[in-house]
Design a protein around this motif. Structure first.
Motif, PDB file in Angstrom:
ATOM      1  N   LYS A  15      11.898   3.118   4.897  1.00  0.00           N
ATOM      2  CA  LYS A  15      11.363   3.785   3.435  1.00  0.00           C
ATOM      3  C   LYS A  15      10.438   4.870   2.753  1.00  0.00           C
ATOM      4  CE  LYS A  15      13.784  -0.111   2.078  1.00  0.00           C
ATOM      5  NZ  LYS A  15      14.422  -1.420   0.797  1.00  0.00           N
ATOM      6  N   MET A  16       9.401   4.043   3.473  1.00  0.00           N
ATOM      7  CA  MET A  16       8.457   4.796   3.072  1.00  0.00           C
ATOM      8  C   MET A  16       7.608   5.317   4.172  1.00  0.00           C
ATOM      9  SD  MET A  16       8.131   1.167   3.179  1.00  0.00           S
ATOM     10  CE  MET A  16       6.866  -0.289   3.962  1.00  0.00           C
ATOM     11  N   VAL A  17       6.448   6.191   3.957  1.00  0.00           N
ATOM     12  CA  VAL A  17       5.956   7.217   5.087  1.00  0.00           C
ATOM     13  C   VAL A  17       4.510   6.339   5.345  1.00  0.00           C
ATOM     14  CG1 VAL A  17       5.094   9.026   5.931  1.00  0.00           C
ATOM     15  CG2 VAL A  17       7.484   8.817   3.643  1.00  0.00           C
ATOM     16  N   MET A  18       4.398   5.777   6.293  1.00  0.00           N
ATOM     17  CA  MET A  18       3.324   5.118   6.785  1.00  0.00           C
ATOM     18  C   MET A  18       1.944   5.906   7.783  1.00  0.00           C
ATOM     19  SD  MET A  18       3.823   1.489   6.192  1.00  0.00           S
ATOM     20  CE  MET A  18       2.262   0.736   7.263  1.00  0.00           C
ATOM     21  N   THR A  73       7.500   0.805  -2.100  1.00  0.00           N
ATOM     22  CA  THR A  73       8.160   1.523  -3.224  1.00  0.00           C
ATOM     23  C   THR A  73       8.410   0.525  -4.516  1.00  0.00           C
ATOM     24  OG1 THR A  73       9.865   1.371  -2.825  1.00  0.00           O
ATOM     25  CG2 THR A  73       9.147   3.068  -2.477  1.00  0.00           C
ATOM     26  N   ARG A 106       1.106  -1.669  -0.001  1.00  0.00           N
ATOM     27  CA  ARG A 106       0.151   0.357   0.035  1.00  0.00           C
ATOM     28  C   ARG A 106       0.844   1.292   0.137  1.00  0.00           C
ATOM     29  NH1 ARG A 106      -4.662   1.830  -1.047  1.00  0.00           N
ATOM     30  NH2 ARG A 106      -6.199   3.005   0.850  1.00  0.00           N
ATOM     31  N   TYR A 107       1.820   1.023   1.275  1.00  0.00           N
ATOM     32  CA  TYR A 107       2.845   2.578   0.457  1.00  0.00           C
ATOM     33  C   TYR A 107       3.672   1.914   0.710  1.00  0.00           C
ATOM     34  CZ  TYR A 107      -1.525   3.435   3.882  1.00  0.00           C
ATOM     35  OH  TYR A 107      -2.021   3.157   4.717  1.00  0.00           O
ATOM     36  N   SER A 140       3.111   7.012  -1.227  1.00  0.00           N
ATOM     37  CA  SER A 140       3.134   6.428  -2.020  1.00  0.00           C
ATOM     38  C   SER A 140       2.062   7.570  -2.222  1.00  0.00           C
ATOM     39  CB  SER A 140       2.450   4.835  -1.864  1.00  0.00           C
ATOM     40  OG  SER A 140       1.462   5.627  -0.744  1.00  0.00           O
ATOM     41  N   HIS A 179       9.747   7.636   0.324  1.00  0.00           N
ATOM     42  CA  HIS A 179       8.700   7.392  -0.889  1.00  0.00           C
ATOM     43  C   HIS A 179       7.749   7.367  -0.314  1.00  0.00           C
ATOM     44  CE1 HIS A 179       6.596   5.775  -4.085  1.00  0.00           C
ATOM     45  NE2 HIS A 179       5.482   4.981  -2.588  1.00  0.00           N
TER      46      HIS A 179
END
Lengths: 648, 310
Positions: B267-270, A617, A614-615, B221, B219
């Motif tokens: 590595k990604m925003v939650m 890359t 979902r979030y 999303s 990142h």
């Protein structure tokens, strides 16, 4: 604002002083609001309100009943804002507003009222929302309120179509329903039609199946008056169905048969109006020996009737003797001059038709004039009218003519009904108003049956050809709308009335009978109230389901990973852990780790897959892997689930 | 540019070291660091004596940054902050004496004691990251990080910062009293100030900028953009707040959320990152409709609860 909107439509039905007081109260409140002024104290308000209530009681001679009740509510509505300080006060005003809104239907059922009420309900709901939702932006509140109302509309429609109908006006209250219905009565005394002609109310509407016949043919036959006591014409008992009567025999002389539907306003009487002379009657209606159409029940709500009439006819060549006897009876010793004149004609002329022609010539050649404001007449009313005043309108001419004929030994009687009507060129709907009320005569001629004779036509031909407004001198007063001049305004009015006619036909005219028609269209033959209620429930249920589905599908176009995640979360609920809507996957996993460490690793794994999907890359093939892994987690969890539930 | 694991290790080291100095305030330490990494400035609002200055100094030392401090008073002038040109008789020319603002970490203590004129001089410099004195534009050092402290505006003799100035602070945190255990430890070990000079830098100043660049690479999303937008839109429609969050505030929220994710070595925003930083980003930017000043953390919590994450 709310108070203004809900009280406004009541103003025309309230006594003037009350409207003024209420208007002033609302105005004062608005002024205080704009100026941020202090509200008046209770010791100022209380005597005012008591005085107002006393005034209402005095005006209506009662505090109970419909009209004083509404007046009282309107009055309270106007004054309540003066002490509106708490939320509860606001609540009272809004609820009172809803109630007052409903009471509008006591007075009117028109389409404009419908829209007004819809708009007011939206405003009230918006006020309610704003009161409880805090200081929200006003357009948003209105949007929300309109949405709520819009969601309610399908249910309103279903209830409208399927709720078992009772006869009576839509919002009628029992004791008030049948009083105050105006229209023709079964008698004619000086001035009785006169009042009617000044009324702009609609008597009935007509939709022709074919082209409308010429205006001079539009005689809408109502009661036949064959008994005269020197002052009042009445329907005698002989015209009632009677064993000695011959059946009505109608011979049509022309080809034309005119089919039409009449939408008759309630008049609380049994006779119907039909184009002279009806040959096919609506179901359940009968033709009396005097050719009046009668229904089985008094007409207590707007009803549709379908007729077929012939304009050219010969009716009852042979007439029962008692009817003919009744048609020559005159009060003894009254109107000697009239008798004398008629007898002189009888001596000179042998042919009854010539006598009739002589009478009409007499009207035409002597100085008779047509007016709605004739002078008062004394005991020998016909004498005075024929020889002294010579001013009158249809009832005078018809009465005098019939008296003359009877005096000359010709069977004659008065027919009352309506003549003409106003055609709406937009939808071809003919609207007949009370102001079109008319009286004419019939004479019986040997071998020719009953013939219609309209003496008014010889004095004021324009009354018949163009309508009442053309026949009257300018000085006579008529309802404002009757003298409407042409132009775009008239076209606009015609359009508006066309819309209103459709409304009348389909909304207000939706009576038990039409409901049955609708139901049989839906495949329900002969329904009783139980099946109607169940159909209503079923339809409401379907509507509710559709609305819920619509909101559901509109909200949730979920990606696959969200669907799987939700499934997992649903399973998780069996472990006593319910994901809050705002809870992200990591928080949920952390909570599971605290509350159910036994399943934590699995949930952790699922959460990280879901988070990646979902979030994250990741490239596409990567995400497919995660999706599979997430699915596997759910499967694993399901088996675990089973295991656990077995254990518990 | 360093790879992410190394980044994470060094940053974790900084946090651990800071937590040994500032006891029981892990969240605030992380927020302060996130603020620095997101290239923002930090506003600390609390009572005197809860460790505002210590936090600022600790961060400066651990990051190996040059530190200076301005104690604001009501008679302070913009020149005191920015610097002043004085006439050098020997060289027969004006010479610019840089003010305290020319440092990498600036502690602006009790900023709301200064007059609006002085406040705005500082805040403009913070925004522009440069100072213009007498027609000459001088860039401020890189990184440039202001930690301003503010007394609760209920105290007398304060000039509360206007909305537009508050917006220049990426985050506002409250330190609050330490919990019982942390306070006990503090009492037992004595004041923290003595320990400060002994602290060694865990990062070199030139490492900060790559860290900031790494934060930018975190990142976000589409689903998370949706969530942030939903949150921001909710602040705009909620009757509880006078105005909603501005687009600049939304950008700030994302930037801090990125830094927060970075600090958590992700590595990604939650959504959890957004939720964690939202009170600090939003509280000082949202005014309550009932006139009780700025939004409280409870308001933000209820805001979060009203927006589903998916």
């Amino acid at each position: 604002m709310v108070a203004v909107v809900t009280t406004l439509p009541h103003i025309e039905n309230l006594p003037g002083w009350l409207s003024l007081v209420c208007g002033m109260a609302l105005f004062a409140r608005a002024w205080l609001w704009l100026r941020n002024g202090r509200l008046p104290r209770w010791w100022l308000l209380a005597p005012l309100v008591l005085a107002g209530a006393a005034g209402i009681a005095w005006q209506y001679h009662s505090m109970f009943g419909r009209d004083p009740g509404i007046a009282l509510l309107v009055f309270f509505m106007a004054f309540k804002p003066m002490e509106m300080t708490t939320r509860r006060d606001g609540m009272v005003i809004i609820m009172l507003g809803f109630f007052l809104l409903l009471t509008h239907y006591f007075d009117t059922e028109g389409i404009a009222a419908g829209f007004w009420i819809l708009a007011s309900a939206t405003l009230l709901t918006a006020a309610l929302l704003r009161m409880y939702g805090g200081a929200q932006p006003i357009p948003g509140v209105f949007r929300y309120s309109a949405l709520l109302i819009a969601q309610a509309l399908p249910f309103a429609l279903i209830l409208f179509l399927l709720f078992p109908r009772v006869e009576g006006p839509l919002w009628g209250m029992p004791q008030d329903t049948y009083t105050g219905l105006s229209g023709l009565t079964e008698q004619m005394s000086p001035g009785s039609l006169n009042n009617l002609i000044l009324s702009h109310d609609i008597a009935f509407g007509v939709q022709f199946e074919t082209d409308m016949p010429g205006r001079s043919q539009l005689y809408w036959r109502g009661p036949v008056l064959d008994s005269y006591d020197g002052r009042t014409w009445r329907t005698s008992l002989t015209s009632n169905p009677h064993s000695g009567n011959k059946p009505v025999t109608i011979e049509t002389t022309g080809e034309a048969r005119i089919g039409y539907t009449i939408i008759l306003e309630a008049h609380n009487r049994r006779w119907l109006l039909a184009l002279d002379l009806p040959v096919e009657l609506p179901e359940g209606a009968t033709l009396t020996p005097t050719f009046v159409t009668r229904s089985r029940m008094p007409i207590r709500f707007r009803t549709r009737f379908t007729f077929r009439s012939v304009p050219d006819y010969v009716v009852n060549r042979e007439e029962a003797p008692h009817i003919l006897q009744q048609a020559v009876r005159l009060p003894l010793r009254l109107n000697p001059r009239t008798r004398e004149l008629a007898e002189s004609w009888q001596r000179e002329l042998t042919d009854p038709e010539q006598i009739s022609a002589a009478a009409l010539r007499f009207f035409r050649e002597e100085k008779f004039s047509y007016t709605l404001n004739p002078p008062q007449l004394g005991a020998n009313a016909v004498d005075e009218f024929l020889f002294d005043t010579r001013q009158g309108f249809c009832e005078h001419y018809a009465g005098a003519y019939v008296t003359l004929m009877r005096a000359a030994g010709i069977p004659a009687r008065v027919v009352i009904g309506y003549q003409g009507g106003e055609l709406n060129p937009v939808d071809g709907y003919l609207k007949v108003r009370q102001s079109d009320a008319h009286a004419w005569s019939e004479i019986w001629l040997e071998g020719k049956g009953w013939k219609r004779v309209d003496p008014t036509a010889s004095i004021a031909p324009s009354r018949i050809e163009q309508g009442i407004e053309a026949a009257l001198p300018e000085s006579d007063s008529l309802p404002a709308l009757t003298r409407f001049d042409g132009g775009w305004l008239l076209r606009l009015r015609y359009r508006w009335e066309a819309v209103n006619n459709t409304w009348d036909l389909w909304v207000l005219g939706y009576n038990p009978e039409r409901q049955l028609e609708t139901l049989s269209l839906l495949g329900m033959e002969d329904p009783d109230w139980r099946s109607m209620v169940s159909a209503m429930m079923l339809a409401s249920g379907i509507a509710l389901f559709l609305i819920v589905c619509w909101t559901f599908f509109r909200r949730t176009k979920f990606a696959p990973e969200v669907r799987i995640w939700r499934r997992l979360c649903a399973r998780l609920e069996r472990f006593g852990i319910r994901r809050a809507p705002w809870e992200g996957p990591l928080d949920l996993a952390a909570r599971v780790a605290r509350e159910r460490p036994d399943i934590a690793p699995l949930i952790n794994r699922a959460a990280s897959h879901f988070a990646e999907l979902r979030y994250g890359t990741g490239p596409l093939e990567h995400s497919r892997e995660h999706l599979h892994a997430l699915r596997d987690c759910v499967k694993e969890f399901a088996s675990l689930n089973l295991h656990h539930s077995l254990r518990h | 540019m360093l790879s992410t694991p190394t980044h994470a290790a060094s940053v974790a080291d900084v946090i651990a070291a800071a937590n040994r100095i500032i006891l029981g305030k892990d969240g605030q330490v992380r927020l302060a660091l996130a603020c620095l990494l997101a290239r923002g400035h930090l506003l600390i609002e609390d009572l005197p004596g809860v460790g505002k200055t210590t936090l600022a100094q600790t961060l400066a030392r651990l990051l190996g940054l040059q530190f200076s401090r301005i104690q604001f008073t009501s008679d302070m002038l913009p020149a005191d902050v920015i610097g002043v040109s004085i006439y050098d008789r020997e060289r027969n020319a004006f010479r610019f004496l840089p003010g305290a603002i020319f440092s990498q970490v600036l502690l602006a203590d009790e900023i709301n004691r200064a007059t609006p004129k002085t406040q705005s001089a500082l805040l403009e410099a913070m925004e522009e990251r440069q100072v213009t004195v007498e027609g000459e534009t001088r860039p401020l050092p890189e990184p440039f990080f202001v930690i301003a402290t503010q007394n609760p505006s209920t105290q007398i003799g304060t000039f509360p910062l206007p909305e537009s100035q508050l917006d220049r602070f990426l985050l506002r945190v409250e330190l609050g009293y330490p919990d019982r255990a942390a306070e006990r430890e503090l009492l037992e070990s004595g004041g923290r100030r003595d320990v400060l000079p002994a602290l060694t830098a865990r990062l070199a100043p030139e490492q900060i900028v790559p860290l900031q660049q790494a934060v930018d690479q975190i990142h976000v999303s589409p689903a998370l953009f949706d969530y942030v937008q939903a949150l921001v839109e909710t602040t705009r429609t909620r009757p509880r707040f006078i105005h909603g969050l501005s687009p600049r505030a939304a950008l700030a929220l994302l930037a801090v959320a990125r830094a927060w994710a970075f600090l958590a070595s992700r590595k990604m925003v939650m959504p959890e990152d957004v939720q964690a930083v939202l009170p600090s980003v939003a509280c000082h930017r949202l005014q309550l409709a009932d006139g009780n000043g700025h939004a409280r953390p409870e308001d933000i919590a209820s805001l979060i609860r009203s927006v589903p994450v998916m």
